[in-house]
Write a protein that holds these residues in place. Structure first.
Motif, short mmCIF file in Angstrom:
data_model
loop_
_atom_site.label_atom_id
_atom_site.label_comp_id
_atom_site.label_asym_id
_atom_site.label_seq_id
_atom_site.Cartn_x
_atom_site.Cartn_y
_atom_site.Cartn_z
N GLN A 13 32.51 33.44 41.40
CA GLN A 13 33.84 33.31 40.81
C GLN A 13 34.12 31.86 40.40
O GLN A 13 33.54 30.93 40.98
N PRO A 14 34.98 31.67 39.42
CA PRO A 14 35.37 30.30 39.05
C PRO A 14 35.88 29.52 40.27
O PRO A 14 36.63 30.06 41.10
N GLU A 86 32.62 26.59 36.70
CA GLU A 86 33.50 27.03 35.62
C GLU A 86 32.76 28.05 34.77
O GLU A 86 31.52 28.12 34.80
N SER A 87 33.49 28.78 33.98
CA SER A 87 32.86 29.77 33.10
C SER A 87 31.87 29.09 32.15
O SER A 87 30.85 29.69 31.77
N VAL A 119 29.35 32.76 35.94
CA VAL A 119 30.62 32.38 36.57
C VAL A 119 31.71 33.22 35.93
O VAL A 119 32.04 33.04 34.75
N SER A 120 32.27 34.13 36.70
CA SER A 120 33.24 35.06 36.15
C SER A 120 34.07 35.66 37.28
O SER A 120 33.58 35.85 38.39
N SER A 121 35.32 35.96 36.96
CA SER A 121 36.18 36.62 37.94
C SER A 121 36.10 38.13 37.77
O SER A 121 36.74 38.87 38.51
#
Length: 121
Positions: A13-14, A86-87, A119-121
């Motif tokens: 996750q970020p 970060e994304s 990197v992702s929610s």
């Protein structure tokens, strides 16, 4: 010929952290600078960080204190500890040897097959 095998990629996750590992084998590898590049979809491969045999480190500007590279010379292993992800850090991360240092960019380095970092929610 140097062989490089990366591991440690995955989904995070970020704001999270991840540590990549690369095991290097082959002649003279203990004398080489080891390093990491990354390649995001549709973008060229870019330098991330490197560490010389003596432990001197070099980082790309976008790392901004978020990543840390280290090596275990006894195991010919290089680690990339990443935090505050970060994304924009989403990419395939490649291990390379010899890696760029202040003395220049090697003309024919060896590459690993890469490990995906998302990197992702």
């Amino acid at each position: 010929q140097v062989q490089l095998v990366e591991s440690g990629g995955g989904l995070v996750q970020p704001g999270g952290s991840l540590t990549l590992s690369c095991v290097a084998s082959g002649p003279l590898v203990s004398m080489y600078a080891l390093g990491w590049y990354r390649q995001a979809p549709g973008k060229p491969r870019e330098f991330v960080a490197s560490i010389t045999a003596s432990g001197k480190t070099h980082y790309a500007g976008f790392v901004a204190g978020r990543f840390s590279i280290s090596r275990d010379s006894a195991k010919n292993t290089v680690l990339l500890q990443m935090s505050s992800l970060e994304s924009a850090d989403t990419a395939v991360y490649y291990c390379t040897a010899p890696a760029p240092t202040e003395t220049g960019i090697p003309t024919n380095p060896s590459w690993g097959r890469g490990t995906q970092v998302t990197v992702s929610s």
